[in-house]
Scaffold this active site. Structure first.
Site, PDB file in Angstrom:
ATOM      1  N   TRP A 175     -15.442  42.924  49.145  1.00 55.32           N
ATOM      2  CA  TRP A 175     -16.340  41.788  49.231  1.00 55.32           C
ATOM      3  C   TRP A 175     -17.756  42.276  48.863  1.00 55.32           C
ATOM      4  O   TRP A 175     -18.179  43.359  49.286  1.00 55.32           O
ATOM      5  CB  TRP A 175     -16.327  41.218  50.663  1.00 55.32           C
ATOM      6  CG  TRP A 175     -17.392  40.187  50.864  1.00 55.32           C
ATOM      7  CD1 TRP A 175     -17.381  38.902  50.414  1.00 55.32           C
ATOM      8  CD2 TRP A 175     -18.630  40.371  51.541  1.00 55.32           C
ATOM      9  NE1 TRP A 175     -18.538  38.270  50.764  1.00 55.32           N
ATOM     10  CE2 TRP A 175     -19.335  39.149  51.466  1.00 55.32           C
ATOM     11  CE3 TRP A 175     -19.219  41.450  52.198  1.00 55.32           C
ATOM     12  CZ2 TRP A 175     -20.588  38.960  52.023  1.00 55.32           C
ATOM     13  CZ3 TRP A 175     -20.481  41.268  52.760  1.00 55.32           C
ATOM     14  CH2 TRP A 175     -21.145  40.030  52.670  1.00 55.32           C
ATOM     15  N   ASP A 343     -22.848  25.166  52.182  1.00 55.29           N
ATOM     16  CA  ASP A 343     -22.328  25.042  53.546  1.00 55.29           C
ATOM     17  C   ASP A 343     -23.388  24.468  54.492  1.00 55.29           C
ATOM     18  O   ASP A 343     -24.578  24.699  54.323  1.00 55.29           O
ATOM     19  CB  ASP A 343     -21.948  26.470  53.988  1.00 55.29           C
ATOM     20  CG  ASP A 343     -21.036  26.479  55.183  1.00 55.29           C
ATOM     21  OD1 ASP A 343     -20.842  25.421  55.781  1.00 55.29           O
ATOM     22  OD2 ASP A 343     -20.516  27.557  55.489  1.00 55.29           O
ATOM     23  N   ARG A 419     -14.217  35.239  60.413  1.00 56.08           N
ATOM     24  CA  ARG A 419     -15.370  34.333  60.295  1.00 56.08           C
ATOM     25  C   ARG A 419     -15.199  33.115  61.209  1.00 56.08           C
ATOM     26  O   ARG A 419     -15.514  32.002  60.827  1.00 56.08           O
ATOM     27  CB  ARG A 419     -15.596  33.892  58.853  1.00 56.08           C
ATOM     28  CG  ARG A 419     -17.059  33.596  58.558  1.00 56.08           C
ATOM     29  CD  ARG A 419     -17.275  32.924  57.222  1.00 56.08           C
ATOM     30  NE  ARG A 419     -18.685  32.811  56.929  1.00 56.08           N
ATOM     31  CZ  ARG A 419     -19.228  31.841  56.232  1.00 56.08           C
ATOM     32  NH1 ARG A 419     -18.498  30.877  55.741  1.00 56.08           N
ATOM     33  NH2 ARG A 419     -20.524  31.817  56.001  1.00 56.08           N
ATOM     34  N   ASP A 454     -14.559  26.641  48.393  1.00 56.36           N
ATOM     35  CA  ASP A 454     -14.655  27.989  48.960  1.00 56.36           C
ATOM     36  C   ASP A 454     -13.407  28.304  49.778  1.00 56.36           C
ATOM     37  O   ASP A 454     -12.615  27.404  50.126  1.00 56.36           O
ATOM     38  CB  ASP A 454     -15.919  28.041  49.836  1.00 56.36           C
ATOM     39  CG  ASP A 454     -16.479  29.440  50.010  1.00 56.36           C
ATOM     40  OD1 ASP A 454     -15.787  30.411  49.661  1.00 56.36           O
ATOM     41  OD2 ASP A 454     -17.614  29.556  50.516  1.00 56.36           O
ATOM     42  N   MET A 455     -13.242  29.551  50.139  1.00 53.84           N
ATOM     43  CA  MET A 455     -12.070  30.000  50.932  1.00 53.84           C
ATOM     44  C   MET A 455     -12.444  31.363  51.490  1.00 53.84           C
ATOM     45  O   MET A 455     -12.435  32.337  50.764  1.00 53.84           O
ATOM     46  CB  MET A 455     -10.888  30.092  49.965  1.00 53.84           C
ATOM     47  CG  MET A 455      -9.518  30.088  50.547  1.00 53.84           C
ATOM     48  SD  MET A 455      -9.132  31.575  51.468  1.00 53.84           S
ATOM     49  CE  MET A 455      -7.437  31.295  51.813  1.00 53.84           C
ATOM     50  N   CYS A 502     -14.333  29.591  44.577  1.00 51.99           N
ATOM     51  CA  CYS A 502     -15.063  30.629  45.300  1.00 51.99           C
ATOM     52  C   CYS A 502     -14.176  31.060  46.452  1.00 51.99           C
ATOM     53  O   CYS A 502     -13.482  30.240  47.034  1.00 51.99           O
ATOM     54  CB  CYS A 502     -16.370  30.013  45.807  1.00 51.99           C
ATOM     55  SG  CYS A 502     -17.253  31.016  47.007  1.00 51.99           S
ATOM     56  N   ASP A 524     -20.655  37.322  46.268  1.00 51.77           N
ATOM     57  CA  ASP A 524     -21.755  36.991  47.183  1.00 51.77           C
ATOM     58  C   ASP A 524     -22.916  37.953  47.008  1.00 51.77           C
ATOM     59  O   ASP A 524     -23.994  37.726  47.556  1.00 51.77           O
ATOM     60  CB  ASP A 524     -21.262  37.059  48.640  1.00 51.77           C
ATOM     61  CG  ASP A 524     -20.622  35.752  49.064  1.00 51.77           C
ATOM     62  OD1 ASP A 524     -20.695  34.774  48.305  1.00 51.77           O
ATOM     63  OD2 ASP A 524     -20.047  35.714  50.164  1.00 51.77           O
TER      64      ASP A 524
HETATM   65  C1  DGJ Z   1     -19.155  32.178  50.888  1.00 52.66           C
HETATM   66  C2  DGJ Z   1     -19.681  31.880  49.521  1.00 52.66           C
HETATM   67  O1  DGJ Z   1     -19.350  32.884  48.632  1.00 52.66           O
HETATM   68  C3  DGJ Z   1     -21.171  31.650  49.606  1.00 52.66           C
HETATM   69  O2  DGJ Z   1     -21.718  31.441  48.334  1.00 52.66           O
HETATM   70  C4  DGJ Z   1     -21.425  30.485  50.496  1.00 52.66           C
HETATM   71  O3  DGJ Z   1     -20.900  29.326  49.916  1.00 52.66           O
HETATM   72  C5  DGJ Z   1     -20.818  30.721  51.867  1.00 52.66           C
HETATM   73  N1  DGJ Z   1     -19.436  31.065  51.765  1.00 52.66           N
HETATM   74  C6  DGJ Z   1     -20.959  29.508  52.732  1.00 52.66           C
HETATM   75  O4  DGJ Z   1     -20.333  29.643  53.930  1.00 52.66           O
END
Ligand code: DGJ
Length: 704
Positions: A175, A343, A419, A454-455, A502, A524
């Site tokens: 990550w 978010d 998370r 996202d995930m 994402c 990120d």
């Molecule tokens: C992970 C994403 O990669 C970020 O850009 C952002 O959208 C956050 N999640 C939000 O929780």
């Protein structure tokens, strides 16, 4: 003719412009791969196909046949593509040729049948002539009246010719450090690239390249491929006793089972591979072209990706109507075209502890719903986009309180959070229906043009207890198929909405998702220097237009390492440009420079997003990274270079350009005499960039 079949010798040849892939069946009707390499003009150029004479009594594997789609059976000890258990307890599969047919101009389907049981395997091939790629997948069919349990059902096996030595190139990381390039010699034994996390993963990406150790960016034979799958996957690289490499890949067979009921079919994801003698650069360009021309969703693939603004790093969860409007005004001043609220806008979401699953605007943050913000964004001349994470829920959410059984879990075990969230069981039809209806409603009730999907966590305790025992392990496949299905249906109903894939950064960037998503969030990590190696690795497999990059604050959360506006923009211009900083903190000078850089990006983005990419210099070998993009007609080109470090009195390395017309004359902006394409490619350009963390962008135009 791209597809040739010679009945006399039972051989198939699949030709692209520069590549031939050939198979044949032996006198036991078993299909073998015969050749994969530079184009061979005649069928008679191919090796013949025969069952080996008696194998060595002492090492039966010494001459292991290069089966095209090996079933686990007999004296076969490599990675099989197919392993099945039949109702009568038989656990091997012996596949024999049954028939074949050509589909369209470029397609072929070869049907194999098990020697004794009612299992058919259709091998599907499609050849992409200009891209020199071949796409393969298999369809398994049960035409009996009893269940067949699939234990392994991979997509394809590729057998490489005998080379003096082999080197594997692959993409791995973590990550905030995705798609790093690794190169290792291939030794006897097996190397497995894989994800068992439920998603593609940050840790390995389903792409490989193999060469003899001498290929470069510019030249050398490279065999390469990528899986079109966004869940658990595996690519196994093995050597035979004779030290020949083969590569097998598809949906991971770890914890995989699929109950193939009577009349059912199981389709594997595609495995796309290619051969080039033009080095790693051409391997990438061929994949990029395929993605642009054939894979990316059609409704947007011909349009430039808009410059976007994303609120995440500016506000994190502190999203409010007024705060977003303030940011939107600043973004519009820069020439941003798409404003995305990340978010924090929904449910009871003020941190990552609550709210996932409740996809209604937070009543305090948006007392009148999303409309006032959307209207304001539109009035500023931008489109509106929004973040969702549909596959997840927090225990502190109305969704979880109402449906605690909707998440993957095992009885009497912890529900392990990551998370602070749990993964919804998308194999359950009611969960899939809820998600589709919720997202469909969100898109129907609001003028939204872009979804960032996202995930943010891998799977754990993957239990699906209300399914029948044989089906419970199907969740790995069903989950991914449901994501694809929801995206496909949303795209159909809302054709003007674009999607970004994402997964906490680049955890779900792959060619499976690319059929449904217009772009990926690459990482990120928004540090403009760290990004360079992530982006370089990403570009091995994926087209620049799919690579979303943001200009962040000078000192990001990643590192306290200040950098200029130019440097940050130049790093982010290598793909689709976005801005993720808190613009309310930017000075007038920074805003003015950013406005100019957005303008410059718009001027050249069609070259970056639709052109051909040449990696000129890598941070792996220099203190400078330089990439060049050339329009298809070779009339326009852009070079982006970032110099990280100047040592002693080192000058910049010469930039030998690529892909231009040797005889045409080109003008490099800033240099007032035209030069031939040949001069720019052979003699190159000497940039006078001096210092640390400096950058430049060159625009090169062909003279009429
Ligand atoms: C992970 C994403 O990669 C970020 O850009 C952002 O959208 C956050 N999640 C939000 O929780």
């Amino acid at each position: 003719m791209p597809i040739v079949y010679d009945d006399a010798t039972k051989r198939f040849a699949l030709h692209s412009k520069a590549m031939t892939y050939a198979m044949g069946f032996d006198d036991k009707a078993q299909l073998r791969q015969l050749y994969f390499g530079p184009r061979l003009p005649h069928i008679t150029d191919l090796p013949t196909c025969r069952a080996e004479d008696k194998p060595s009594a002492f090492d039966v594997t010494a001459e292991e046949p290069a089966y095209e789609y090996p079933g686990w059976a007999g004296l076969f000890y490599s990675e099989p593509c197919l392993k099945a258990t039949f109702a009568d307890g038989v656990r091997d599969v012996v596949l024999r040729y049954h028939h074949h047919h050509v589909t369209g101009d470029n397609g072929l389907v070869i049907t194999l049948q098990d020697a004794a049981h009612p299992l058919d395997v259709e091998l599907h091939y499609e050849i992409f002539e200009s891209e020199n790629l071949i796409k393969r997948y298999a369809v398994l069919k049960n035409h009996g009246d009893e269940e067949i349990m699939l234990d392994t059902a991979l997509s394809a096996a590729w057998h490489l010719p005998k080379l003096q030595s082999y080197r594997l190139t692959h993409l791995a990381g973590r990550w905030a450090g995705e798609t790093q390039i690794f190169q290792n010699p291939i030794h006897p034994g097996k190397t497995v690239l894989e994800s068992r996390r439920g998603i593609t993963s940050h840790h390995a990406n389903p792409w490989f390249g193999v060469d003899d150790g001498a290929a470069t960016e510019e030249s050398g034979d490279v065999w390469f491929g990528a899986l079109a799958w966004s869940g658990n996957w595996k690519i196994a690289i093995e050597t035979t006793v004779e030290e020949q490499v083969h590569i097998t890949g598809g949906i991971h067979d770890f914890d995989f089972r699929w109950e193939l009921r009577p009349s059912d079919t199981f389709e594997t994801p595609a495995f796309i591979a290619g051969f080039t003698s033009g080095g790693f650069g051409e391997a990438s360009r061929n994949l990029h072209r395929y993605q642009r021309e054939h894979l990316l969703p059609k409704n947007f693939s011909r349009q430039p990706r808009p410059v976007l603004y994303n609120s995440w790093e500016a506000t994190y969860f502190n999203v409010t109507e007024q705060g977003q409007i303030e940011l939107a005004k600043r973004a519009a001043e820069l020439g941003v075209e798409l404003f995305v609220v990340d978010d924090g806008w929904f449910g009871d979401r003020s941190s990552d502890h609550a709210g996932l699953g409740d996809w209604q605007p937070n009543a305090v943050k948006f007392p009148h719903g999303l409309r006032p913000l959307i209207d304001r964004v539109h009035s500023l001349g931008m489109k509106f986009g929004i973040w969702v994470e549909p596959e997840m829920t927090n225990q502190d959410s109305n969704l979880y309180r109402a449906h605690p059984d909707w998440v993957y879990h095992f009885p009497n075990r912890d529900r392990t959070e990551s998370r602070n969230q749990l993964v919804l069981n998308l194999a359950k039809p009611e969960v899939a229906a809820y998600l589709f209806e919720t997202l469909d409603k969100l898109l129907s009730e609001n003028e939204i043009s872009f979804i960032k999907w996202d995930m943010n966590r891998p799977f754990s305790e993957p239990g699906w207890l209300d399914a029948s025992a044989p089906q419970q392990q199907e969740i790995w496949v069903r989950h991914v198929r449901t994501v694809y299905d929801i995206l496909e249906r949303l795209r159909k109903r809302h054709p003007d909405v674009a999607f970004e894939s994402c997964a906490g950064g680049g955890g779900r960037a792959d060619m499976g998702m690319m059929a449904y998503a217009d772009q990926f969030w690459t990482s990120d990590n928004t540090d403009p220097y760290d990004r360079l190696s992530i982006q370089e690795g990403f570009s091995y497999a994926y087209a620049p237009r799919t690579m979303m990059c943001w200009v962040a604050e000078s000192e990001t959360w990643v590192k306290n390492r200040p950098s200029s506006v130019d440097y940050r923009f130049h790093s982010a211009m290598m793909g689709s440009l976005g801005i993720g900083a808190n613009l309310l903190h930017w000075s007038d000078e920074e805003m003015a420079r950013a406005r100019e850089l957005v303008r410059q990006y718009k001027e050249v983005r069609s070259i970056i997003q639709f052109g051909n990419l040449y990696r000129l210099l890598s941070l792996r070998t220099h203190h400078t990274m330089a990439v060049q993009y050339v329009s298809d007609d070779k009339s326009r080109s852009v070079v982006i270079m970032l110099r990280q470090h100047q040592h002693l009195l080192e000058t910049m390395p010469i930039l030998r350009l690529r892909g231009l017309e040797p005889d045409a004359m080109y003008l490099v902006r800033g240099i007032n005499h035209p030069q031939s394409g040949q001069a720019l490619m052979a003699r190159g350009l000497q940039s006078n960039l001096r210092g640390d963390a400096v950058s430049d962008l060159l625009v090169i135009t062909k003279q009429a």
